[in-house]
Write an enzyme that holds these catalytic residues in place. Structure first.
Site, mmCIF file in Angstrom:
data_model
loop_
_atom_site.group_PDB
_atom_site.id
_atom_site.type_symbol
_atom_site.label_atom_id
_atom_site.label_comp_id
_atom_site.label_asym_id
_atom_site.label_seq_id
_atom_site.Cartn_x
_atom_site.Cartn_y
_atom_site.Cartn_z
ATOM 1 C CG ASN A 47 17.567 68.176 -13.313
ATOM 2 O OD1 ASN A 47 17.190 67.568 -14.310
ATOM 3 N ND2 ASN A 47 17.483 69.485 -13.202
ATOM 4 C CG HIS A 135 21.427 74.723 -20.548
ATOM 5 N ND1 HIS A 135 21.552 75.770 -19.679
ATOM 6 C CD2 HIS A 135 20.238 74.129 -20.265
ATOM 7 C CE1 HIS A 135 20.488 75.811 -18.899
ATOM 8 N NE2 HIS A 135 19.683 74.829 -19.225
ATOM 9 C CD GLU A 179 24.249 70.923 -22.530
ATOM 10 O OE1 GLU A 179 23.488 69.990 -22.268
ATOM 11 O OE2 GLU A 179 23.856 71.987 -23.038
ATOM 12 C CB SER A 183 20.061 69.502 -20.745
ATOM 13 O OG SER A 183 19.841 70.471 -21.735
ATOM 14 C CG ASP A 209 27.260 72.463 -18.568
ATOM 15 O OD1 ASP A 209 27.203 71.700 -17.596
ATOM 16 O OD2 ASP A 209 26.424 73.380 -18.756
ATOM 17 C CG HIS A 212 22.034 67.193 -17.497
ATOM 18 N ND1 HIS A 212 20.901 67.234 -16.718
ATOM 19 C CD2 HIS A 212 22.095 68.395 -18.136
ATOM 20 C CE1 HIS A 212 20.288 68.390 -16.888
ATOM 21 N NE2 HIS A 212 20.991 69.114 -17.748
ATOM 22 C CE LYS A 243 20.758 70.385 -14.279
ATOM 23 N NZ LYS A 243 21.031 71.778 -13.915
HETATM 24 N N1 PMP Z 1 24.023 73.558 -17.823
HETATM 25 C C1 PMP Z 1 23.138 72.649 -18.249
HETATM 26 C C2 PMP Z 1 23.532 71.704 -19.321
HETATM 27 C C3 PMP Z 1 21.857 72.588 -17.682
HETATM 28 O O1 PMP Z 1 20.977 71.689 -18.098
HETATM 29 C C4 PMP Z 1 21.518 73.508 -16.667
HETATM 30 C C5 PMP Z 1 20.167 73.534 -15.974
HETATM 31 N N2 PMP Z 1 19.257 72.652 -16.308
HETATM 32 C C6 PMP Z 1 22.463 74.445 -16.280
HETATM 33 C C7 PMP Z 1 23.710 74.446 -16.862
HETATM 34 C C8 PMP Z 1 22.146 75.456 -15.240
HETATM 35 O O2 PMP Z 1 22.408 74.942 -13.984
HETATM 36 P P1 PMP Z 1 21.654 75.556 -12.699
HETATM 37 O O3 PMP Z 1 20.315 74.911 -12.680
HETATM 38 O O4 PMP Z 1 22.541 75.180 -11.568
HETATM 39 O O5 PMP Z 1 21.567 77.026 -12.930
#
Ligand code: PMP
Length: 392
Positions: A47, A135, A179, A183, A209, A212, A243
């Site tokens: 990421n 997610h 989101e 993701s 969220d 990304h 990320k």
């Molecule tokens: N939210 C989303 C949309 C994600 O894709 C991810 C991890 N890939 C997270 C939260 C979790 O974040 P972290 O890796 O900092 O725990």
């Protein structure tokens, strides 16, 4: 009765038979490359979208400013005890200022933020309406909460509107959860449509969220909410720092009263050792630079448009509108076979399989990065254009 280990072994055997067994393998980053399985490959699975984690000059400039005192590798305690190093406050003040928001709060990870905030802000008598494809961390947050929850069809405002009309009068508060860039599919949520719906009901809040999108979208890289002009309409805006920001941890931007409440209620905030202060400091260092990284953002957007166009020209299914570009294969074993083939050709791409994605939608997931060289992009496109792909 089978003993536990026999039971576990047969579960592993079933995963293997379905092509869904996961295992850990060594991976050593070397700039934008990865040394893995005895091979040096271009890393298209991380990421590190802006290439900042791979940027040794940036790291060296940061390190040059540090003294031994500054390099604090441990907080040695929760932030509510002795772990609230000034670096956290400084990072939070900087975040709140960037978003022109009342407050921000930093968490140890995005997983902690999502599993902690949701159970804290809702209770019995409340409802969470989440996009079907959110997610796992958001799903776990909903599961841990005492509220009822329901998932609306992916990016389907009509479905959400219908649910709100039907359910809004029966619940105290409703939190819409999405989101901004999804993701696994890399498509974008209709944020302004969600804001319009939220505005129709006084008891509805919006949780976005931006994991990304943070660092990547909007003029200053604040995310899709900045790009779509709706930062002020989002009640809980979560971003992750591990990320594009090349660090670790996550944050929420919210009202001050909400932040004060979260400090008292979020269990993965209260009952854990804070991130190392050096990480907060590095996050702040990167954060200061992010608004000026328009060129990297543009480069990533151009590379992404190009790859999406190539996949569509090949009539491959590609829902993405971003730098996360899935090539949906369907069958898990076939996705693994294709990923291995990409790896043999020097491109480290992973297969993403159920349960991370819905059954029957196993895929290769390309995470593009701004530091890709033109020849590397050409090479990737040539491979994809030469492939026998489903739907052709
Ligand atoms: N939210 C989303 C949309 C994600 O894709 C991810 C991890 N890939 C997270 C939260 C979790 O974040 P972290 O890796 O900092 O725990």
């Amino acid at each position: 009765m089978k003993d536990l280990y026999t039971h576990i072994q047969s579960a592993l055997d079933s995963l293997a038979a379905e092509g869904n067994l996961r295992s850990l393998s060594h991976a050593l980053p070397e700039g934008r490359y990865l040394l893995a399985q005895g091979q040096r490959m271009l890393n298209l699975s991380s990421n590190d979208y802006l290439g900042l984690a791979a940027d040794l000059e940036l790291r060296a400039r940061f390190l040059a400013e540090l003294t031994t005192d500054d390099f604090m590798p441990s907080s040695s305690s929760s932030r509510l005890l002795t772990g609230n190093h000034p670096a956290f406050d400084e990072l939070e003040v900087a975040l709140a200022r960037l978003y022109d928001a009342e407050a921000a709060l930093v968490f140890n990870s995005g997983y902690d933020a999502n599993t902690g905030i949701l159970p804290a802000i809702v209770d019995t008598g409340d409802l969470i309406l989440a996009d079907k494809l959110v997610h796992a961390s958001l799903i776990d947050g909903m599961r841990l909460s005492r509220a009822q929850w329901f998932r609306f069809k992916h990016n389907n405002l009509k479905h959400l509107e219908h649910l709100l009309q039907k359910l809004a009068p029966s619940y105290r508060h409703i939190v819409i959860v999405t989101e901004s860039i999804f993701s696994m599919d890399g498509d974008e949520a209709p944020l302004n449509g969600l804001v319009e719906l939220k505005r129709l009901y006084p008891n509805v809040l919006l949780y976005v969220d931006e994991a990304h999108a943070f660092g990547l979208r909007g003029r200053r890289g604040l995310g899709c909410c900045e790009e779509q002009g709706c930062i002020g309409d989002v009640d809980f805006l979560v971003g992750t720092l591990g990320k594009a920001a090349a660090s670790a941890g996550a944050f929420v931007v919210c009202r001050r009263v909400a932040r004060d409440y979260l400090v008292n209620r979020v269990r993965p905030f209260i009952f854990t050792t804070a991130l190392p202060p050096i990480i907060a400091r590095w996050s702040r260092y990167v954060l200061n630079l992010l608004p000026e990284m328009g060129e990297r953002r543009q480069r990533l957007a151009e590379l992404s448009r190009r790859l999406r166009r190539v996949l569509r020209e090949q009539r491959m299914k590609c829902p993405s509108g971003s730098h996360i570009i899935p090539l949906i294969v369907g069958d898990s074993a076939e996705a693994v076979r294709r990923a291995e083939e990409m790896q043999r050709r020097g491109y480290y791409v992973r297969a993403v399989r159920p349960p991370t994605v819905p059954e029957g939608t196993a895929r290769l997931r390309f995470s593009l990065r701004a530091d890709l060289a033109d020849e590397e992009m050409e090479g990737l496109i040539n491979i994809l254009a030469g492939h026998e792909m489903p739907g052709k």
